[in-house]
Design an enzyme around this catalytic site. Structure first.
Site, PDB file in Angstrom:
ATOM      1  N   VAL A   1       0.853  -1.177   0.000  1.00  0.00           N
ATOM      2  CA  VAL A   1       0.000   0.000   0.000  1.00  0.00           C
ATOM      3  C   VAL A   1       0.898   1.239   0.000  1.00  0.00           C
ATOM      4  CG1 VAL A   1      -1.579   1.310   1.474  1.00  0.00           C
ATOM      5  CG2 VAL A   1      -1.917  -1.152   1.155  1.00  0.00           C
ATOM      6  N   CYS A   2       0.690   2.147  -0.926  1.00  0.00           N
ATOM      7  CA  CYS A   2       1.526   3.357  -1.031  1.00  0.00           C
ATOM      8  C   CYS A   2       1.360   4.219   0.226  1.00  0.00           C
ATOM      9  CB  CYS A   2       1.111   4.162  -2.253  1.00  0.00           C
ATOM     10  SG  CYS A   2       1.913   5.779  -2.337  1.00  0.00           S
ATOM     11  N   VAL A   3       2.467   4.495   0.892  1.00  0.00           N
ATOM     12  CA  VAL A   3       2.397   5.169   2.189  1.00  0.00           C
ATOM     13  C   VAL A   3       1.822   6.584   2.100  1.00  0.00           C
ATOM     14  CG1 VAL A   3       4.817   5.938   2.104  1.00  0.00           C
ATOM     15  CG2 VAL A   3       3.665   5.743   4.306  1.00  0.00           C
TER      16      VAL A   3
END
Lengths: 119, 130, 102, 119, 102, 130
Positions: free
Chosen positions: B77-79
């Site tokens: 998941v893209c931070v």
């Protein structure tokens, strides 16, 4: 390993966050020493419009980032001639210097890249 | 063949989150390697364990978690996108001073570099979005 | 290098297919998925445009999405090939890269 | 208080969840004794296509709900003649009986309603 | 009853404006917001269509969205009126109902 | 005038969540009554208190919460849409057997009936979506 990466921008700025995210991805990509080109077609050409002022919409104006690309060795920016014409835009309306390409040159550009990031 | 799959939309509103899952499963069944599934933009919303869809509907987050367990794939998941949208794990919760976390099992939170690195070391990037 | 173009929007609603066809070259392919499958139907306003593009470019249609929307292969423009999700995976390998027109 | 409520459907089914949500809203709306009409224009006409089979996409097939509307006294369903024609659809392709309207009749329909719910 | 139509998509990308203009009647109004403001620009492919529609329908453009995208009132088709968010609120009252073309 | 505002999209990906906020605030400043803001579809994602956008960016959920406090407006998150997407308060958490909740202050969870009822008793419905 170096790949030829094409970042394809087709959306207007602010209506959606894709333009902002594309900038982030390009900057990270540059840190990986990839061969990076940016292409602006369709409404993507509006991303480069000069004089963006987001004060009244209370969003972040990210357009200065395009001028900073050079510092990250991101220097290949292409725009579609046809997209500019349909939208009444001239090269002098843009915030950075770009190479204007015909649609058939754009087809060739897509062809010669290893991977296309779509925004 | 090594694949990286990018998912740009959350579950339910857009079919594209379903298409990404169906494609990923088919690639695994076909015997290919899925190096990474990268959840970007609203796609990070696939990774909440708090979703409770109706009994007669698919559970998108659970489906991804099950695929990760079964095939040992990397769900990232893209931070930056996750922080904007309130998707976080325990360590992000602490770091950001929040009082709860919601990341589903099998997902992890990391940076955009994981997308780029995945693309560099894979054969195909397939993007699903709106 | 050859390209598999994916189109997931209805041509009646968005310009994705139109843009895709402007750039799709001889030897590349277009895969219609999700609401993109409406471009594969016979007797629509877009049939002629698609049929013309098919002279240079191969067209595929994701059958699960076609069936979900109440159509079958019989309603599809002649020459468009049906694939399932496994066939979608195969196409991404057959062509050198994938360009998603989102 | 009874308002004339128009539910306007413009999207294809399954690609997005608007069609499914519109059904939910209409059913709730019917419980409030409102005067309800449903209008299908643009890709919304595809929502009513017969023979939807979602087995392979593993989504819920909600199209039987349109046939159940009558039980909830939701009986005014209108479709755009022009939208049907552009998409090669005939009345017999649809899962329920509807009234086919010209675009100018649709303008009048929008006009005479108190509120429009857009999906 | 008069209608305020809102359009928030670029006419180059989606069919929202086209659909809106198909149904907008004499005495109604169109308010262009977000990416919809591109329909208000001079010298584009859509200028003529908008100018024709303006014979029957009043056009407004949300200035904060126009400025955000780098344009000013000088670049707008003559006769389109500028409003801010307060003006947007006033328009929803001036007309009997609002139809959002999403 | 009495308004009901409907918000169909989550924050950040689509400007429409910003437009809805700007409109709501302007209506209040103008002296109108906002009977209810109804968050529907992905719009329910406006109501998470776990979001941590960058310091130089707007905080969409906090902005709504502040508006609710200041003007005592009713921010309603559609329960069915929220369940699918993992937005829940403490009572929903217990009812659904989940281990965390994330609803932001000033929001409440309720059914679609709240949208219909709002429309029946207001003068204008204004919808913001994609």
């Amino acid at each position: 390993m170096i790949k030829k990466c094409l970042y394809l921008n087709r959306r207007a700025p602010y209506g959606t966050s894709y333009a902002l995210e594309a900038i982030d991805t390009v900057l990270i990509g540059s840190a990986f020493d990839q061969d990076i080109s940016l292409l602006f077609i369709d409404d993507g050409v509006f991303q480069l419009k000069r004089d963006q002022d987001t004060t009244d919409v209370e969003m972040k104006n990210f357009s200065p980032a395009y001028s900073a690309f050079e510092m990250y060795d991101v220097e290949k920016l292409y725009v579609s001639k046809e997209a500019m014409a349909a939208r009444g835009l001239k090269k002098r309306d843009l915030i950075v210097d770009v190479e204007v390409l015909s649609d058939s040159a754009i087809s060739d550009l897509m062809d010669e890249h290893d991977v296309i990031f779509s925004f | 063949m090594k694949f990286v799959i990018q998912v740009n939309e959350g579950p339910y509103q857009h079919q594209t989150a379903d298409s990404a899952y169906q494609f990923t499963r088919a690639a695994l069944v076909r015997g290919h390697e899925v190096l990474r599934v990268f959840f970007y933009h609203d796609g990070v919303n696939n990774g909440t364990r708090l979703a409770s869809p109706p009994q007669d509907d698919r559970n998108v987050a659970k489906r991804w978690s099950a695929l990760a367990t079964e095939h040992d794939i990397d769900l990232v998941v893209c931070v930056a996108a996750a922080q904007r949208r309130g998707i976080l794990d325990e360590s992000e919760m602490k770091r950001l001073g929040k009082d709860a976390h919601n990341l589903a099992p099998g997902f992890r939170i990391s940076g955009l570099g994981q997308l780029i690195e995945g693309v560099v070391f894979s054969d195909r990037l397939v993007v699903f979005g709106d | 290098m050859s390209i598999l173009h994916t189109v997931n929007k209805s041509p009646f609603e968005k310009n994705n297919l139109e843009s895709c066809l402007r750039y799709a070259k001889l030897g590349s392919a277009v895969l219609l998925i999700e609401d993109g499958i409406y471009a594969a139907l016979k007797d629509t306003r877009f049939e002629k445009e698609v049929a013309t593009a098919m002279k240079d470019v191969s067209f595929y249609c994701l059958e699960p999405d076609l069936k979900a929307r109440g159509f079958s292969a019989a309603k599809i423009i002649d020459g468009i090939k049906m694939v399932d999700y496994a066939g979608f995976v195969d196409l991404t390998i057959k062509y050198d890269k994938v360009q998603a027109w989102l």
